[in-house]
Design a protein around this motif. Structure first.
Motif, PDB file in Angstrom:
ATOM      1  N   TYR A 163       0.853  -1.186   0.000  1.00  0.00           N
ATOM      2  CA  TYR A 163       0.000   0.000   0.000  1.00  0.00           C
ATOM      3  C   TYR A 163       0.887   1.234   0.000  1.00  0.00           C
ATOM      4  O   TYR A 163       1.954   1.254   0.628  1.00  0.00           O
ATOM      5  CB  TYR A 163      -0.921   0.027   1.224  1.00  0.00           C
TER       6      TYR A 163
ATOM      7  N   VAL B 241      -3.003   6.055   9.524  1.00  0.00           N
ATOM      8  CA  VAL B 241      -3.234   4.660   9.137  1.00  0.00           C
ATOM      9  C   VAL B 241      -2.213   3.707   9.763  1.00  0.00           C
ATOM     10  O   VAL B 241      -2.223   2.515   9.471  1.00  0.00           O
ATOM     11  CB  VAL B 241      -3.221   4.483   7.598  1.00  0.00           C
TER      12      VAL B 241
ATOM     13  N   TYR C 225       2.215  -5.199   3.984  1.00  0.00           N
ATOM     14  CA  TYR C 225       1.452  -5.370   5.228  1.00  0.00           C
ATOM     15  C   TYR C 225       0.691  -6.688   5.187  1.00  0.00           C
ATOM     16  O   TYR C 225       0.540  -7.322   4.122  1.00  0.00           O
ATOM     17  CB  TYR C 225       0.484  -4.202   5.428  1.00  0.00           C
TER      18      TYR C 225
ATOM     19  N   TRP D  28      -5.616  -5.052   7.054  1.00  0.00           N
ATOM     20  CA  TRP D  28      -6.134  -3.800   7.596  1.00  0.00           C
ATOM     21  C   TRP D  28      -6.996  -4.133   8.809  1.00  0.00           C
ATOM     22  O   TRP D  28      -7.766  -5.097   8.793  1.00  0.00           O
ATOM     23  CB  TRP D  28      -6.993  -3.067   6.562  1.00  0.00           C
TER      24      TRP D  28
ATOM     25  N   ARG E  65      -9.242   0.774  10.086  1.00  0.00           N
ATOM     26  CA  ARG E  65      -8.397   1.218   8.977  1.00  0.00           C
ATOM     27  C   ARG E  65      -6.980   1.579   9.422  1.00  0.00           C
ATOM     28  O   ARG E  65      -6.484   2.672   9.138  1.00  0.00           O
ATOM     29  CB  ARG E  65      -9.054   2.376   8.229  1.00  0.00           C
ATOM     30  N   ARG E  66      -6.368   0.652  10.085  1.00  0.00           N
ATOM     31  CA  ARG E  66      -4.953   0.760  10.448  1.00  0.00           C
ATOM     32  C   ARG E  66      -4.213  -0.419   9.825  1.00  0.00           C
ATOM     33  O   ARG E  66      -4.700  -1.556   9.831  1.00  0.00           O
ATOM     34  CB  ARG E  66      -4.772   0.748  11.971  1.00  0.00           C
ATOM     35  N   LEU E  67      -3.034  -0.141   9.306  1.00  0.00           N
ATOM     36  CA  LEU E  67      -2.212  -1.196   8.727  1.00  0.00           C
ATOM     37  C   LEU E  67      -1.645  -2.081   9.834  1.00  0.00           C
ATOM     38  O   LEU E  67      -1.107  -1.579  10.820  1.00  0.00           O
ATOM     39  CB  LEU E  67      -1.070  -0.583   7.913  1.00  0.00           C
TER      40      LEU E  67
ATOM     41  N   SER F 202       3.116  -4.034   9.263  1.00  0.00           N
ATOM     42  CA  SER F 202       3.670  -3.403   8.062  1.00  0.00           C
ATOM     43  C   SER F 202       5.189  -3.346   8.117  1.00  0.00           C
ATOM     44  O   SER F 202       5.801  -3.325   9.190  1.00  0.00           O
ATOM     45  CB  SER F 202       3.098  -1.995   7.895  1.00  0.00           C
TER      46      SER F 202
END
Length: 333
Positions: free
Chosen positions: A213, A248, A302, A305, A309-311, A314
């Motif tokens: 991403y 994020v 990553y 999610w 909406r947080r990776l 990663s």
């Protein structure tokens, strides 16, 4: 350079933004699709002829001087003038595309002969958009591909490749081949689809083998121990539908020493006193943060999610100077 002669007048070849593929879709069933391997590099549009070639990145920047060895594209075209769509890749010792190697070329405006020799690049051409004064954007993909193959660019130089496009193949088997050979994945293209510049279309579907991403660097946290006085982690963001930057996640792994040094040199001059986010950032990441102007784009790999909406899990892959920060958005539902 890169001109067509029309009625005695010199006309420049058109500037075309690359058409983009959509991810996260199920593999389509039935006929009507062509399948290509997905290569781990950066998109480039090449426009010109044997008198000169101009390379532009996905965001329209001129990158011709960054990859001087790819001027052989013009020689390969022979008597033709064309606009080509493709991927610039750096090849490792086994001849496989390597994004980490390409990172060492992406930021060098005018590379030395030593660097181009140590890290050779090639252009994998997969579409033909304009040929000898005629736009092909409205032509279906299968016709553009036929005309590209008729140019016989493959084999003329090691710097220019035309990867195969297959119709009668099970894409699941092609994914297995990509996995076995260390490639990034596969792309499916509707045979009857036209070329839509700058548009992310479901006529092209991508199926990567790893999750990546693109993110905006919004700040950094200082490191400790071996990273004392340096970057410990980067604070990442993406734009919501209203254009505001949302947190994020952060990334603190995947960096080489070269990357950490380069990033610090790029981020310190653009520091700011306030957070660029429109929403909150967890205190453990905002407490000692060095905020920066949200100008630089990077890429992470990553696992998933989170619901907010947080990776998750990663790791850093590298900067993406071929992208504009305002284009980076949150994933759609």
């Amino acid at each position: 350079m890169a001109q067509d002669s029309v009625g005695g007048r010199a006309e420049p070849l058109p500037a075309v933004r690359p058409m983009l593929a959509t991810g996260g879709q199920p593999l389509p069933a039935g006929r009507g699709w062509a399948w290509e391997f997905k290569f781990d590099g950066i998109r480039a549009v090449a426009a010109g002829d044997r008198n000169g070639i101009r390379l532009t990145s996905r965001n329209g920047n001129d990158i011709t001087a960054t990859y001087p060895e790819l001027t052989v594209l013009g020689e390969a075209l022979g008597s033709h003038r064309a606009v080509l769509d493709g991927e610039i890749v750096a090849l490792d010792a086994d001849g496989r595309p390597s994004f980490p190697l390409l990172q060492r070329r992406m930021h060098v405006r005018r590379p030395t002969a030593r660097l181009t020799g140590e890290i050779p690049v090639a252009c994998y051409v997969f579409d033909l958009l304009h040929l000898d004064g005629v736009s092909l954007l409205a032509e279906p993909y299968h016709r553009r591909r036929e005309l590209l193959d008729e140019l016989r660019l493959e084999g003329r130089t090691a710097r220019v490749r035309v990867p195969p496009s297959r119709q009668d193949v099970d894409p699941r088997l092609l994914l297995d081949v990509a996995r076995d050979n260390g490639l990034e994945g596969v792309i499916g293209k509707r045979l009857d689809s036209g070329y839509r510049p700058g548009y992310r279309s479901r006529d092209w579907l991508k199926f990567p083998l790893i999750n990546t991403y693109e993110v905006v660097i919004c700040g950094w946290q200082p490191g400790s121990g071996r990273r004392a006085g340096r970057i410990g982690s980067l604070i990442l963001g993406a734009h919501d539908p209203a254009g505001g930057l949302r947190y994020v996640g952060h990334v603190g792994t995947g960096f080489t020493e070269r990357m950490l040094t380069e990033l610090l040199g790029l981020l310190q001059p653009i520091e700011r006193s306030t957070s660029p986010f429109v929403g909150p950032v967890p205190k453990e990441y905002s407490r000692d943060a060095h905020w920066v102007e949200p100008r630089l784009v990077g890429e992470v790999v990553y696992r998933t999610w989170s619901p907010d909406r947080r990776l998750r899990h990663s790791a850093w892959r590298g900067l993406r100077p071929d992208r504009d920060a305002h284009e980076i958005s949150l994933p759609t539902e």
